[in-house]
Design an enzyme around this catalytic site. Sequence first.
Site, short mmCIF file in Angstrom:
data_model
loop_
_atom_site.label_atom_id
_atom_site.label_comp_id
_atom_site.label_asym_id
_atom_site.label_seq_id
_atom_site.Cartn_x
_atom_site.Cartn_y
_atom_site.Cartn_z
N GLU A 79 0.74 -1.37 -0.20
CA GLU A 79 -0.46 -0.10 -0.26
C GLU A 79 1.09 1.62 -0.06
O GLU A 79 0.60 2.46 -0.75
CB GLU A 79 -0.31 -0.07 1.69
CG GLU A 79 -1.83 1.13 1.27
CD GLU A 79 -2.45 1.09 0.10
OE1 GLU A 79 -3.82 0.40 -0.23
OE2 GLU A 79 -2.69 2.04 -0.51
N ASP A 126 1.11 4.21 -2.92
CA ASP A 126 0.60 5.79 -2.67
C ASP A 126 1.91 5.97 -3.09
O ASP A 126 1.57 6.91 -3.50
CB ASP A 126 -0.27 5.46 -1.51
CG ASP A 126 -0.78 4.77 -1.13
OD1 ASP A 126 -1.80 4.07 -1.84
OD2 ASP A 126 -1.77 4.60 -0.02
N SER A 141 -7.46 1.60 -3.04
CA SER A 141 -6.23 1.99 -3.40
C SER A 141 -5.76 2.73 -4.05
O SER A 141 -4.55 3.90 -3.54
CB SER A 141 -5.47 0.61 -2.12
OG SER A 141 -6.17 1.02 -1.17
#
Length: 569
Positions: free
Chosen positions: A289, A293, A487
């Site tokens: 993640e 990001d 996400s």
Amino acid sequence: MVSVKLVLACLFSLALSKPTARNLLPHESLEDIPAGFQLVGPASPDTTLKMRIALVQSDPAGLEAALYDVSTPSSANYGQHLSKSEVEKFIAPTADSVQAVNSWLAENGITATQLSPAGDWLGFEIPVSQAEDIFGTQFSVFAHQATGMQTVRTLSYSIPAELQGHLDLVFPTINFPDPNANLPVFRHAVSKRDVTPAANLTSDAVPSSCADTITPACLQALYGIPTTPATQSSNQLGVSGFIEQFANQADLKTFLSKFRTDISSSTTFSLETLDDGSNSQNARDAGVEADLDVQYTIGLATDVPTTFISVGEDTQDGSLGGFLDIINFLLEQDSPPQVLTTSYGQNENTVSRSVANNLCNAYAQLGARGTSILFASGDGGVSGSQSASCKTFVPTFPSGCPFMTSVGATTGINPETAAAFSSGGFSNYFGTPSYQASAVASYLQALGSTNSGKFNTSGRGYPDVSTQGENFEIVVDGETEGVDGTSCASPTFASVIALLNDRLIAAGQSPLGFLNPFLYSTGASAFTDITSGDNPGCNTNGFPAKAGWDPVTGLGTPNFAKLLTAVGL
Ligand SMILES: *[C@@H]1O[C@H](CO)[C@@H](O)[C@H](O)[C@H]1NC(C)=O
Ligand SMILES: *[C@@H]1O[C@H](CO)[C@@H](O)[C@H](O)[C@H]1NC(C)=O
């Protein structure tokens, strides 16, 4: 002072044999042990509890009015964001509340630490035995069945009658941790690839490979995101990281050298850590993640100063503790980032109404100061943050909060359709805000009786917007992998807003701040409406995407050139 307190203490000990004999009134409760948890037994009286209390804020309605005043394009004060101290005036508890809570703490020999700049949050550590006395409850150990994680919580608690109207909530008490953080669905896209490349891409500018895998070049072509570097050093993009994930510098460098050959592969981010957030830079431990990001903010918001905020995991607090901490950390700053993207969330029904309200008000505080708060909507369609069995639809938090912007996901190029996992629906905690009232009413009318009884027709509808969210190429531990999830969408949309802010600041104008009143009014025409696909769950097909706003893809996907026009550039 000391002698007065001693006298008070003596009086109380004469009058009352035990603190529990004080006039306690029930404050908050859960009907049942949350799904997935099991009672293990009573908590040991000696276990130390890390508690936080929130005092009642003096004027949340005033803050809300001020937020809309500076965030609504038709308002005379549009863009006139509030200062730190202006916001704190609305939030700081009244002198009466401070006095009432302080004397109660002192009577109980508790020394508290101030946790928020406005003084509405205090923290202290006390043993279970004392917490049981002062809150008239019993704490138990509960185990999360799937993970074995144990937690000390209660199903109800009381507060002294004289603190009603002064003490808003005690945390974590009835807030159980949610081990299902809103993580991307990680998949090895290359080996699983079985996609027929679209024969018929409309735009010559979109590379044909984008039908197969998404890279920054695809998003730049699809949404018209400029490749030219941003110029404003005061413009900041914040990326939240939780559950001990950190963003790996070497992976970012590899990613940029593969997918942004036009910029320096040494382009990087700053780091801030709180709650002992991790940052070993050991490539093997990097989080999917966190890498995703950072790669899709640095990789898209070219040269926008970007900060990764690594929040450590306190197993006692659960995920919500980190959510509270990062917001108080940013509220403390004189110049918080103008955009904050977060790809974590949880089901709304796992958060107490009081904590949900408090966090939502915190997003309003940052919004009033000029920060756009973006969250991924979740990856379980109408079944919540992760795919799960359900009878009625499960809204996610904080997407149900009206003071943030929820980002859903799409897939495919021609046509671009809703991604099936894109969480969307209607909050059970927060009503439909006026900025989206007509968009929601139109959708509900078009929907007719579909899914009737499975969702709350008077709730805040989400997501607000969407972007691509499937088959994103990322680099993790040196390897290129493909990931899916909302996400992927939140950092993408965050980059679009950060680049708009760069242009606005360069033109001497305010950053966009709280986006929704703009998005649903003058901004709506800058989105490409997504009208096909749906988000199945709970044994239904979920909500269908339709013309106009829908609870799968929101208003649609961004068009940078049209957004520039919409913001007046
Ligand atoms: C091209 O797109 C049109 C309209 O979206 C569609 O009807 C047609 O089947 C597509 N052609 C091919 C070869 O995919
Ligand atoms: C539906 O939403 C409204 C508005 O937020 C709320 O007051 C109500 O309690 C919700 N109903 C249920 C059953 O959760």
